[in-house]
Design a protein around this motif. Sequence first.
Motif, PDB file in Angstrom:
ATOM      1  N   TYR A   1      44.791  49.701  52.901  1.00 17.55           N
ATOM      2  CA  TYR A   1      44.812  48.776  51.775  1.00 17.55           C
ATOM      3  C   TYR A   1      43.429  48.162  51.580  1.00 17.55           C
ATOM      4  CZ  TYR A   1      49.918  48.990  51.740  1.00 17.55           C
ATOM      5  OH  TYR A   1      51.206  49.423  51.654  1.00 17.55           O
ATOM      6  N   LEU A   2      43.122  47.834  50.342  1.00 13.47           N
ATOM      7  CA  LEU A   2      41.857  47.184  50.011  1.00 13.47           C
ATOM      8  C   LEU A   2      42.088  45.675  50.062  1.00 13.47           C
ATOM      9  CD1 LEU A   2      41.882  50.061  48.675  1.00 13.47           C
ATOM     10  CD2 LEU A   2      40.400  49.136  46.918  1.00 13.47           C
ATOM     11  N   ILE A   3      41.261  44.969  50.848  1.00 11.67           N
ATOM     12  CA  ILE A   3      41.455  43.533  51.034  1.00 11.67           C
ATOM     13  C   ILE A   3      40.179  42.795  50.650  1.00 11.67           C
ATOM     14  CG2 ILE A   3      42.030  41.705  52.677  1.00 11.67           C
ATOM     15  CD1 ILE A   3      43.519  43.803  54.316  1.00 11.67           C
ATOM     16  N   ILE A   4      40.342  41.750  49.841  1.00 11.41           N
ATOM     17  CA  ILE A   4      39.222  40.903  49.449  1.00 11.41           C
ATOM     18  C   ILE A   4      39.691  39.459  49.435  1.00 11.41           C
ATOM     19  CG2 ILE A   4      39.755  41.245  46.989  1.00 11.41           C
ATOM     20  CD1 ILE A   4      36.750  40.878  46.427  1.00 11.41           C
TER      21      ILE A   4
ATOM     22  N   PHE B   1      37.861  48.444  50.847  1.00  5.54           N
ATOM     23  CA  PHE B   1      37.444  47.909  49.547  1.00  5.54           C
ATOM     24  C   PHE B   1      36.046  48.410  49.194  1.00  5.54           C
ATOM     25  CE2 PHE B   1      35.767  44.884  46.543  1.00  5.54           C
ATOM     26  CZ  PHE B   1      36.861  44.505  45.778  1.00  5.54           C
ATOM     27  N   CYS B   2      35.125  48.327  50.156  1.00  8.80           N
ATOM     28  CA  CYS B   2      33.739  48.782  49.908  1.00  8.80           C
ATOM     29  C   CYS B   2      33.706  50.268  49.560  1.00  8.80           C
ATOM     30  CB  CYS B   2      32.875  48.513  51.134  1.00  8.80           C
ATOM     31  SG  CYS B   2      32.748  46.765  51.584  1.00  8.80           S
ATOM     32  N   ASN B   3      34.465  51.075  50.303  1.00 14.49           N
ATOM     33  CA  ASN B   3      34.466  52.522  50.059  1.00 14.49           C
ATOM     34  C   ASN B   3      35.064  52.868  48.708  1.00 14.49           C
ATOM     35  OD1 ASN B   3      33.347  52.865  52.598  1.00 14.49           O
ATOM     36  ND2 ASN B   3      35.328  53.186  53.599  1.00 14.49           N
ATOM     37  N   PHE B   4      36.134  52.144  48.318  1.00 15.32           N
ATOM     38  CA  PHE B   4      36.812  52.432  47.050  1.00 15.32           C
ATOM     39  C   PHE B   4      35.869  52.219  45.873  1.00 15.32           C
ATOM     40  CE2 PHE B   4      39.414  51.254  43.378  1.00 15.32           C
ATOM     41  CZ  PHE B   4      40.330  52.291  43.347  1.00 15.32           C
ATOM     42  N   PHE B   5      35.123  51.112  45.903  1.00 17.57           N
ATOM     43  CA  PHE B   5      34.214  50.798  44.794  1.00 17.57           C
ATOM     44  C   PHE B   5      32.794  51.322  45.044  1.00 17.57           C
ATOM     45  CE2 PHE B   5      37.550  47.632  44.139  1.00 17.57           C
ATOM     46  CZ  PHE B   5      37.742  47.738  42.775  1.00 17.57           C
TER      47      PHE B   5
ATOM     48  N   GLN C   1      47.727  45.215  42.611  1.00 19.77           N
ATOM     49  CA  GLN C   1      47.224  44.061  43.342  1.00 19.77           C
ATOM     50  C   GLN C   1      48.356  43.093  43.666  1.00 19.77           C
ATOM     51  OE1 GLN C   1      43.416  42.109  42.576  1.00 19.77           O
ATOM     52  NE2 GLN C   1      43.354  43.177  40.624  1.00 19.77           N
ATOM     53  N   ARG C   2      48.364  42.596  44.900  1.00 20.98           N
ATOM     54  CA  ARG C   2      49.229  41.476  45.282  1.00 20.98           C
ATOM     55  C   ARG C   2      48.303  40.313  45.607  1.00 20.98           C
ATOM     56  NH1 ARG C   2      54.363  40.203  46.697  1.00 20.98           N
ATOM     57  NH2 ARG C   2      54.678  38.679  48.350  1.00 20.98           N
TER      58      ARG C   2
ATOM     59  N   GLN D   1      43.342  35.486  48.065  1.00 25.26           N
ATOM     60  CA  GLN D   1      43.280  36.761  48.772  1.00 25.26           C
ATOM     61  C   GLN D   1      44.022  37.812  47.965  1.00 25.26           C
ATOM     62  OE1 GLN D   1      43.712  37.264  53.190  1.00 25.26           O
ATOM     63  NE2 GLN D   1      45.600  38.294  52.624  1.00 25.26           N
ATOM     64  N   SER D   2      43.417  38.966  47.819  1.00 27.29           N
ATOM     65  CA  SER D   2      44.031  40.052  47.065  1.00 27.29           C
ATOM     66  C   SER D   2      44.112  41.289  47.954  1.00 27.29           C
ATOM     67  CB  SER D   2      43.217  40.362  45.801  1.00 27.29           C
ATOM     68  OG  SER D   2      43.770  41.465  45.127  1.00 27.29           O
ATOM     69  N   VAL D   3      45.310  41.867  48.006  1.00 29.03           N
ATOM     70  CA  VAL D   3      45.531  43.120  48.739  1.00 29.03           C
ATOM     71  C   VAL D   3      45.826  44.199  47.697  1.00 29.03           C
ATOM     72  CG1 VAL D   3      46.921  44.315  50.461  1.00 29.03           C
ATOM     73  CG2 VAL D   3      46.414  41.876  50.740  1.00 29.03           C
TER      74      VAL D   3
END
Length: 315
Positions: free
Chosen positions: A82-85, A100-104, A160-161, A176-178
């Motif tokens: 999961y992408l977490i920010i 998250f870094c890899n996805f974008f 996004q959650r 926080q967004s997952v």
Amino acid sequence: IIASITLMPGKKQLLATFVDYTEKKEYEREVLQKNLDLEEAYSKLAQNEEELRINYKKLADIEKELIESEQKYRSIVEDQTYLIIRFKSDNTIIFVNNAFCNFFNLKREDILHSSFEIPALHDYLHGMKGCMESLRQGEPVCSVEHRVTVSEGKEKWIHQRIHGFFNEDGSLREIQSVLSDVTNRKNAELALEKARKKLALLNSITFMDIRNNIFTLAGYLQVQDELFDDESFRDLTKKEYHIIQKISQSLDFAKDYQDMGINPASWQNVRQAYLFAISHLDLTHLERKEDLEGLSIFADPLLEKVFYNLALNIV
């Protein structure tokens, strides 16, 4: 006082001297008390020092556990697919994981402490704005699904959650967004939707062709009926008409179901759907009672047809 008494030599007299010792005695008493106070203070200091040493050891152990816990937490978070920010209410980003870094296709150092001014994150921020604005202390969680453009102009779908963290006064502190990449699932849904529409179009054309052929066949039968005067032949023609009518009714029935699944289910007023359904029937010889005020159900658009068939069976 200090008294000193001396026998005078050669005389039967005594010499007595008296010195006022009060101030000195008070000073000695004060010094003695201060010594006692110092000893007591030193004892307390030694005791406090021991407590501090014990507390420091406990603090060091707790700090060690926190570091180990943080390392475990970071390891778990970093290994997530999961992408977490996480970012503050002013949009200052304070944490992102590797996914998250890899996805974008961004570097962590370029993201942290920025405020979404990075062009690659514009679609992401725009897509979740409406969801963020709906966050409340009583409703701190929301979800949203939208499209984003990543490296080399590729379009992807993310779900996004979003979780808001609030201060005691109700003001938003952090978010926080997952995220999860749902591109494959979304593409499959879009492909399925296209296939359904194509099937619906094919069904519509097929139904139209069959109806046209039935209409043409009925016309030929009518002409044939006028050309021949034989009674047995006319009985045969009537049977053929009856078969055509059955085929037409079957088409009408099937047509109601050709769009099933194309239009999504929705909340429908039961009383309204029921009244529309029975409006096609003659119910003047039947009594009915409707106790349906305020009742809605989540159903397929064919709900009216269901009520029609039930009422038709009753008639």
